[in-house]
Design an enzyme around this catalytic site. Structure first.
Site, PDB file in Angstrom:
ATOM      1  CG  ASP A  46      -2.090   0.847   0.926  1.00  0.00           C
ATOM      2  OD1 ASP A  46      -2.208   1.650   0.052  1.00  0.00           O
ATOM      3  OD2 ASP A  46      -3.256   0.652   1.580  1.00  0.00           O
TER       4      ASP A  46
HETATM    5  C1  NOJ Z   1      -4.270   3.829   0.109  1.00  0.00           C
HETATM    6  C2  NOJ Z   1      -5.206   3.147   0.312  1.00  0.00           C
HETATM    7  O1  NOJ Z   1      -5.205   2.365   1.622  1.00  0.00           O
HETATM    8  C3  NOJ Z   1      -5.517   2.066  -0.923  1.00  0.00           C
HETATM    9  O2  NOJ Z   1      -6.786   1.326  -0.545  1.00  0.00           O
HETATM   10  C4  NOJ Z   1      -5.314   2.618  -2.223  1.00  0.00           C
HETATM   11  O3  NOJ Z   1      -5.621   1.580  -3.146  1.00  0.00           O
HETATM   12  C5  NOJ Z   1      -4.059   3.221  -2.448  1.00  0.00           C
HETATM   13  N1  NOJ Z   1      -3.834   4.307  -1.387  1.00  0.00           N
HETATM   14  C6  NOJ Z   1      -4.064   3.674  -3.694  1.00  0.00           C
HETATM   15  O4  NOJ Z   1      -4.832   4.876  -3.811  1.00  0.00           O
END
Ligand code: NOJ
Length: 747
Positions: free
Chosen positions: A282
């Site tokens: 993430d």
């Molecule tokens: C952080 C988020 O936790 C995740 O769900 C998301 O896909 C990513 N950012 C990319 O935007």
């Protein structure tokens, strides 16, 4: 068990066999990787975020030279065919070896056509509808250049304080699993090489929804048997459905960062579940491994790589530090090869090597984006997700007559209908509820509108809550007065209140779960007028509605229904559609009851559930253990009568009759309890359900077949077992109001 172990041996045999079979695609990747330098392989593991490269104009983080020199494997949040083509062109025509880019995005509940938030979608219990919404999302997103979607989000959550509960499918692992599969089927289709399908990415692996205190990004500490039985099944289901990528989560799991958890990624995901796709961290997770104090910053990348995290989202630490770590002997180049291979395989599966520009056809935009057909489907689906929580004296549906006061800060806020992940929506094109009500009643009734209140009294709290979608502010006292004047002129009051769209989703945890202060105060004043009040509840999570349940005759939970929500709400309010959604999360009576979920274990000194406090029983002095609205609950404009359920061998049958005057759809639910097992099993677990649509007076028989997969579980050694013995079988309209039968499984 014998059969299982035989299958296992055959499985090993097959996979050994397949290891030795090099396909043409494997050979292509072998050849390509033979030519790549270590830096270029690390480049494939580097995922950049749009930001300045979105428009394709500035050249900051995503400067052209990075693409040309092969230092980027993919980007996300780059909007539009033109920007995508430009970057793809840099990578393919000018980069070493012409390797195309992955283009990622969070298309979580629709693209320009926005569907209800996932929590709402789950309340339809309609996997066909969810697959269809994912299909439409894929058509629109791929028309705009996206080939990789960060969805489905399948984190089980038992704590509504966590704002990201809005992004998942609720608290049940079995329902969460069937829904996870539907998302994957919809996004990827049968053929990821088609130009209208995209690679799905199941997230957030793992257990992200169990953050302590419901506070986002917080610690998770959990027993293995809880993990395997209740939290991991939806991720596993997505893998079984062929989900080609997976995102690790931000949280600690029993003291280890999920992104650096080799046991989780290599042992559970890859070895036990057979996942062959690519993983991605993430956002900026790799440096966070050292924030947690698990390692020094310079070693974080090596740890993540070793754990099996293939692509580095945003941090740049793979590309910046792994080469040195390899030279120091602290990272293994062979692992870079494996990760790079998996990223290249994903690109291959998408057909990007054959045609890197397959998602860059501007003519598709007119044909495929926000079409009438997509919008009509979104409107249909939205209506299926609403949950009627209360409807005294059948106040809903409303007749199109007289004067209707539509009051509340969400009544004319078209920008707040879409919910958390709606970055691609075109809010200016969406109807507000006020417009939809006016369209629905035409000249048959008068709609008197007043905004009524702010979201919160306090400006700072409202700003915290509003995120990107600011709502205009006014003076609460004056707005309340204006609302009461509007109410005074009306025959009926419809209050559009609750959370604004960004009060749920990422980083939107709440400690209080009531309707915010000024709105609740206004609702009290409206109720005190003595006029009938319908509460249209906007929310991204279960709220605490004890006062509302006692004082407001009708409550329709409309969640955040997407770009077509306004029309869908009008369809239901005025009776064109009959609501049939059922809750997939428990609604507590108080924050103090949390975590509160239906599939709990028995406690010591169990509460006799006689409605009073019992000293030395597991109950509260000041509150019942019971939820306000249980899992599976939802009313209809008609009523359904359940006949006496019967069981014969492994077949359960029950008659359902529509006892009312309008047609309706009921979701009949089957729960099972393993009465005696090696470890304690939940008091009930959802194992099946059926939608049944009935005309007034009509009766249909519903049947369920008990199958072995409904009876098994992971024991303390994490062996999946199915023990002979007696099982309680429960059938009913929700997890509370059930008929009980018994079933015996013999050796
Ligand atoms: C952080 C988020 O936790 C995740 O769900 C998301 O896909 C990513 N950012 C990319 O935007």
């Amino acid at each position: 068990m014998k059969l299982l172990s035989q299958l296992f041996i055959i499985g090993i045999g097959l996979s050994l066999f397949s290891c030795t079979q090099r396909t043409e695609e494997d050979r292509f990747i072998d050849n390509l990787m033979d030519k790549m330098t270590l830096e270029e392989k690390l480049g494939q593991l580097n995922l950049l975020v749009g930001g300045d490269i979105v428009s394709g104009t500035t050249k900051d983080q995503g400067s052209d030279s990075l693409f040309i020199s092969g230092k980027v494997g993919g980007v996300f949040n780059v909007k539009g065919v033109e920007a995508v083509s430009r970057l793809q062109h840099l990578a393919v025509e000018h980069g070493p070896h012409g390797i195309p880019l992955l283009i990622g995005a969070d298309v979580v509940h629709g693209y320009e056509t926005v569907f209800p938030i996932p929590l709402a979608l789950s309340c339809s219990w309609d996997t066909t509808a969810i697959e269809n919404m994912a299909r439409i999302s894929a058509i629109e997103a791929t028309a705009d250049g996206v080939n990789w979607n960060y969805s489905p989000m399948v984190d089980i959550c038992r704590d509504p304080r966590w704002g990201r509960i809005a992004e998942g499918s609720g608290e049940d692992p079995w329902l969460g699993s069937v829904i996870a599969k539907a998302y994957v089927r919809g996004y990827q289709g049968n053929n990821m090489k088609s130009d209208s399908t995209m690679m799905a990415c199941v997230k957030h692996f793992a257990l992200y929804g169990a953050a302590e205190g419901g506070r986002d990004y917080n610690t998770v500490d959990m027993s293995l048997q809880r993990m395997f039985n209740y939290y991991l099944p939806p991720y596993k289901a997505a893998v079984e459905a062929g989900c080609a990528s997976l995102m690790t989560s931000f949280n600690l799991i029993n003291g280890m960062h999920a992104t650096a958890d080799k046991w989780l990624i290599e042992d559970v995901l890859r070895k036990q579940w057979g996942f062959e796709g690519m993983t991605v961290t993430d956002f900026n997770s790799i440096p966070e491994i050292s924030t947690f104090g698990i390692t020094e910053k310079e070693n974080a990348a090596a740890l993540a790589l070793k754990a099996g995290s293939d692509m580095d989202m945003v941090s740049g630490l793979y590309i910046k530090t792994l080469k040195d770590a390899i030279q120091r002997g602290e990272a293994d180049e062979a692992l870079v090869d494996k990760a790079c291979r998996r990223v290249l395989q994903a690109k291959m599966r998408l057909g990007l090597f054959e045609n890197p520009y397959k998602y860059c056809r501007p003519e598709r935009l007119d044909r495929d984006m926000y079409t009438d057909a997509h919008r009509a489907t979104a409107r249909e689906i939205a209506a299926e997700t609403f949950v009627l929580l209360k409807n005294d004296n059948s106040l809903l549906p409303l007749a199109k007559k007289g004067k209707i006061a539509l009051i509340g800060p969400l009544a004319n806020a078209g920008n707040n209908m879409c919910g958390c992940w709606s970055g691609y929506c075109r809010a200016e094109k969406h109807e507000s509820l006020l417009q939809a009500f006016k369209n629905a009643v035409g000249n048959k009734a008068e709609i008197i509108y007043a905004p009524g209140s702010n979201i919160y009294y306090d400006e700072t709290t409202q700003r915290n809550a509003a995120g990107m979608r600011q709502l205009e502010r006014g003076d609460d006292n004056a707005m309340h007065r204006e609302a009461l004047n509007a109410a005074a002129k009306a025959d009926i009051i419809v209050a559009a209140m609750g959370e604004s769209a960004d009060m749920s989703g990422e980083s939107a945890s709440r400690a209080e779960l009531t309707i915010p202060d000024t709105q609740r105060e206004l609702l009290r004043k409206l109720a005190a007028t003595g006029k009938p009040v319908v509460l249209l509840l906007f929310t991204g999570r279960p709220l605490v509605l004890d006062w509302e349940n006692d004082n407001i005759p009708t409550i329709l939970n409309v969640w955040f229904g997407g770009s077509e929500a306004a029309g869908a709400i009008a369809d239901v309010v005025f009776g064109e559609k009959n609501p049939c959604g059922k809750l997939t999360t428990t609604f507590p009576r108080s924050v103090g009851q949390i975590p509160l979920y239906y599939n709990h274990l028995m406690s010591s000194h169990p509460d006799p559930q006689d409605g009073v406090f019992n000293r030395y029983c597991s109950n509260y002095i000041d509150m019942s253990n019971e939820p306000l609205y249980p899992f599976g609950f939802g009313l209809s404009y008609t009523s359904f009568e359940y006949g006496t359920a019967e069981i014969k061998n492994n077949e359960i049958r029950v008659d359902i009759k529509n006892n009312g005057t309008v047609a309706g759809t009921e979701i009949v639910q089957l729960y099972i309890r393993d009465k005696v097992a090696r470890i304690a099993r939940p008091v009930k677990e959802l194992k099946s359900y059926r939608h049944v649509s009935l005309n007034p007076g009509e009766t249909k028989q519903i049947s369920f077949t008990i199958t072995p997969d409904m009876l098994g579980y992971y024991d303390a050694q994490l062996d999946y077992i199915c023990e002979p013995g007696v099982f309680e079988i429960m059938v009913g309209p929700n997890s509370r109001d059930l008929q009980y039968l018994e079933f015996s499984l013999t050796e």
